[in-house]
Design a protein around this motif. Structure first.
Motif, PDB file in Angstrom:
ATOM      1  N   VAL A   2       3.881  -1.046   6.136  1.00 27.33           N
ATOM      2  CA  VAL A   2       3.913  -0.425   5.114  1.00 27.33           C
ATOM      3  C   VAL A   2       3.614  -1.612   3.872  1.00 27.33           C
ATOM      4  CG1 VAL A   2       4.970   1.031   3.411  1.00 27.33           C
ATOM      5  CG2 VAL A   2       4.812   1.664   5.950  1.00 27.33           C
ATOM      6  N   ASP A   3       4.497  -2.449   4.006  1.00 30.07           N
ATOM      7  CA  ASP A   3       4.515  -3.520   2.824  1.00 30.07           C
ATOM      8  C   ASP A   3       3.106  -4.201   2.676  1.00 30.07           C
ATOM      9  OD1 ASP A   3       6.925  -2.989   2.144  1.00 30.07           O
ATOM     10  OD2 ASP A   3       7.757  -4.628   2.936  1.00 30.07           O
ATOM     11  N   ALA A   4       2.279  -4.465   4.029  1.00 28.58           N
ATOM     12  CA  ALA A   4       1.081  -5.036   4.064  1.00 28.58           C
ATOM     13  C   ALA A   4      -0.090  -4.116   3.671  1.00 28.58           C
ATOM     14  CB  ALA A   4       0.933  -5.719   5.448  1.00 28.58           C
ATOM     15  N   ASN A   5       0.173  -2.782   3.674  1.00 32.33           N
ATOM     16  CA  ASN A   5      -0.778  -1.825   3.339  1.00 32.33           C
ATOM     17  C   ASN A   5      -0.165  -0.988   2.304  1.00 32.33           C
ATOM     18  OD1 ASN A   5      -3.070  -2.085   5.563  1.00 32.33           O
ATOM     19  ND2 ASN A   5      -0.888  -2.468   6.577  1.00 32.33           N
ATOM     20  N   PRO A   6      -0.290  -1.451   0.937  1.00 37.03           N
ATOM     21  CA  PRO A   6       0.400  -0.791  -0.121  1.00 37.03           C
ATOM     22  C   PRO A   6      -0.482   0.423  -0.499  1.00 37.03           C
ATOM     23  CG  PRO A   6      -0.675  -2.807  -0.965  1.00 37.03           C
ATOM     24  CD  PRO A   6      -0.544  -2.853   0.787  1.00 37.03           C
ATOM     25  N   TRP A  47       6.790   8.041   2.254  1.00 35.15           N
ATOM     26  CA  TRP A  47       6.416   8.852   3.130  1.00 35.15           C
ATOM     27  C   TRP A  47       6.224  10.131   2.975  1.00 35.15           C
ATOM     28  CZ3 TRP A  47       4.226   7.200   7.889  1.00 35.15           C
ATOM     29  CH2 TRP A  47       4.390   5.912   8.299  1.00 35.15           C
ATOM     30  N   ARG A  60       9.667  -2.630  12.557  1.00 31.22           N
ATOM     31  CA  ARG A  60       8.589  -3.158  12.068  1.00 31.22           C
ATOM     32  C   ARG A  60       7.560  -2.293  11.107  1.00 31.22           C
ATOM     33  NH1 ARG A  60       6.221  -5.982  17.518  1.00 31.22           N
ATOM     34  NH2 ARG A  60       6.835  -3.819  18.483  1.00 31.22           N
ATOM     35  N   THR A  87      -4.078  -4.985   8.218  1.00 29.06           N
ATOM     36  CA  THR A  87      -4.332  -4.938   6.715  1.00 29.06           C
ATOM     37  C   THR A  87      -5.378  -3.886   6.394  1.00 29.06           C
ATOM     38  OG1 THR A  87      -5.348  -6.897   6.599  1.00 29.06           O
ATOM     39  CG2 THR A  87      -2.965  -6.849   6.310  1.00 29.06           C
ATOM     40  N   GLY A  92       8.338  -0.966   8.301  1.00 18.95           N
ATOM     41  CA  GLY A  92       8.235  -1.454   6.856  1.00 18.95           C
ATOM     42  C   GLY A  92       7.476  -2.497   6.528  1.00 18.95           C
ATOM     43  N   GLY A  93       7.366  -3.615   7.454  1.00 14.58           N
ATOM     44  CA  GLY A  93       6.470  -4.870   7.043  1.00 14.58           C
ATOM     45  C   GLY A  93       5.051  -4.078   7.201  1.00 14.58           C
TER      46      GLY A  93
END
Length: 216
Positions: free
Chosen positions: A63-67, A85, A58, A39, A60-61
């Protein structure tokens, strides 16, 4: 020069930290599992679409954890992954904190003539007063000048040791360490690295392990 901290997360995945700025490159299927739990990233960079450089299940997860992270990839991969992207092209410069990220090259090295070539855009990371690091992705085509730190792909279906040595010599870095090396056994890795470190002409050649760290 100020310090730059480089952490390997297996195969071609690198975390580059300078001051408070954190840039992750090529989190793929052969990367360490822990990389997908990172993160606080300011940017995620993907050099090309092959799964050992971007894990489709993985990413996507991560990216979601680092908005807040800027997401850069070669044009083909950026189109595949979709918004947010952004295409990263040869010669384009993106500012991330105090760092400059510059795209290098256009095409993946030839694996076999029947296979279509995909886009590959390596990345230069630098800042005023700091070393310049080059991660080429999967290509030896471009050897930028004035490179302080080279992450050199050591083993792949698209290369041989003589080509790796030639690439290292053309870049002429101050420091080099291996990446893209989960394609050979531990014993084989030693053979590859012995030749490249002996004949590449780089005085500071560091055999950084898959979870190693380097401060330059």
């Amino acid at each position: 020069m100020d310090d730059m901290l480089v952490t390997r997360y297996g195969h071609a995945a690198l975390l580059v930290e300078s001051g408070a700025t954190r840039v992750l490159i090529d989190p793929g299927t052969l990367s360490r599992e822990v990389v997908f739990g990172l993160t606080g990233l300011d940017a995620i960079v993907v050099t090309h679409q092959h799964p050992d450089h971007v894990d489709p299940d993985r990413i996507g997860g991560l990216v979601d954890a680092n908005p807040a992270a800027t997401l850069l990839a070669d044009p083909e991969t950026a189109e595949r992954l979709g918004s947010p992207w952004r295409a990263h092209r040869d010669g384009e410069i993106t500012l991330i904190g105090d760092l400059e990220l510059t795209g290098v090259g256009q095409w993946h090295a030839v694996i076999a003539e029947p296979l279509p070539r995909v886009a590959n855009v390596g990345v230069l990371i630098t800042a005023s007063g700091e070393p310049t690091l080059f991660h080429p992705g999967d290509s030896y085509a471009v050897a930028p000048p004035d490179i302080d730190v080279l992450a050199v792909p050591l083993s792949a279906p698209w290369t041989k040791v003589a080509e790796t040595i030639d690439f290292v010599a053309r870049v002429g870095p101050t420091v080099m360490f291996p990446i893209h090396d989960c394609t050979v056994s531990e014993a084989g890795h030693g053979v590859y690295w012995q030749h490249v470190s002996r004949f590449g002409g780089v005085a500071d050649a560091r055999n950084l392990p898959q979870d190693g760290q380097l401060e330059v």
